[in-house]
Design an enzyme around this catalytic site. Sequence first.
Site, mmCIF file in Angstrom:
data_model
loop_
_atom_site.group_PDB
_atom_site.id
_atom_site.type_symbol
_atom_site.label_atom_id
_atom_site.label_comp_id
_atom_site.label_asym_id
_atom_site.label_seq_id
_atom_site.Cartn_x
_atom_site.Cartn_y
_atom_site.Cartn_z
ATOM 1 N N ASP A 1 -1.613 -7.600 7.164
ATOM 2 C CA ASP A 1 -3.054 -7.395 6.971
ATOM 3 C C ASP A 1 -3.462 -7.952 5.617
ATOM 4 O OD1 ASP A 1 -1.735 -5.414 5.479
ATOM 5 O OD2 ASP A 1 -3.272 -3.902 5.849
ATOM 6 N N GLU B 1 5.524 -6.182 7.370
ATOM 7 C CA GLU B 1 4.919 -5.101 8.153
ATOM 8 C C GLU B 1 5.565 -4.843 9.508
ATOM 9 O OE1 GLU B 1 2.061 -6.167 5.012
ATOM 10 O OE2 GLU B 1 3.307 -7.312 6.404
ATOM 11 N N GLY C 1 0.818 -1.198 0.000
ATOM 12 C CA GLY C 1 0.000 0.000 0.000
ATOM 13 C C GLY C 1 0.856 1.254 0.000
ATOM 14 N N GLY D 1 0.257 -5.172 0.558
ATOM 15 C CA GLY D 1 -0.961 -5.065 -0.232
ATOM 16 C C GLY D 1 -0.894 -5.781 -1.561
#
Length: 362
Positions: free
Chosen positions: A156, A148, A76, A125
């Site tokens: 996530d 992350e 992301g 992402g």
Amino acid sequence: MTSNESPLLRQPEEAVLVRTEGRAAHLTLNRPRALNALTHPMVRRIDEALTVWEHDPAVETVVLTGAGERGLCAGGDIRAIHGDARDGDGTASAAFWRDEYRLNARIARYPKPYVAVMDGIVMGGGVGVSAHAGVRIVTERSRVAMPETGIGFVPDVGGTRLLSRAPGELGTHLALTGAVVGAADAQLCALADHFVPSESLPKLTAELAHAPVREVLDRYARQAPPGELAAWRPWIDSCYAADTVEEIVDRLLADGDRAAKEAAGTLLAKSPTALKVTLAALRRARHLGSLEQTLDQEYRVSCAALTAPDLVEGIRAQVIDKDRDPRWSPATLGEVTDADVARFFAPLGARELGLGGTEFAP
């Protein structure tokens, strides 16, 4: 863009290129200078395209690729998240994750073959828009990771479900260390299905215009070059089975394998809070019944991270200032309490993502 493209898809935004070719529809992430990092408009555009194609009988297959030579997607747009968490109220990031996680769930349930070409770098992402696909192709150039914890965040985009379902404790190792894996190890961890040499990708994607996915894969899929995780399974499964991050580190340091000790050093450089929350999220994900319930949990965790210091600090150190010297708070594993961890899983009330339909295990 092609003339047979839906008017709904003709937008000024070109960060996602959309076209159809024969029986195949193509999505190309098109921010090569940013390694195709996902933005909120990109997520919306992908979702819009999938809606159109789901109801178009002429489209039989959807193919996802990344522009440029470096990879599919590096994750992301964490610069935007950094600014929102530091200077805003987190609303923009929460809205982005809400749509992104819904897209992840949609990809996993998409009724037509969704082929993700995971060539080059596929992280964060990027894993979310590819590893939930029905057909996941890796190459000798693939570098897959959920890194992350290095920015004070937690895996996530459904990553905790994917990694919790990897054999043994392989997923725990990848989640905590953020280790990058190649094609064979991605297959071993159930993050990918098929290996295709990168030089064959143009022919493979071209043939999807007029042939079924299975038929095309049969022509181009090969055995991936050997990985390294299989040989590491003894110490990975033993060390990462511990109940706490502290004990995991102790076991890694005590193990005779050099790679285990290196893993311990890697962990000690990550955000202590992110490590503990990640371990808890993985263990909880093993008992959740669906991807949707896992995404609900991840949304709680992600929103909580916006109000914790390590996310802003981690992105600052790794991406903004690039000094690679984050000052985590708390600074050590021992200072992160059970209450600190529990806060990340607290219900959001009216702000819940709400994909799972029913309440999930606390």
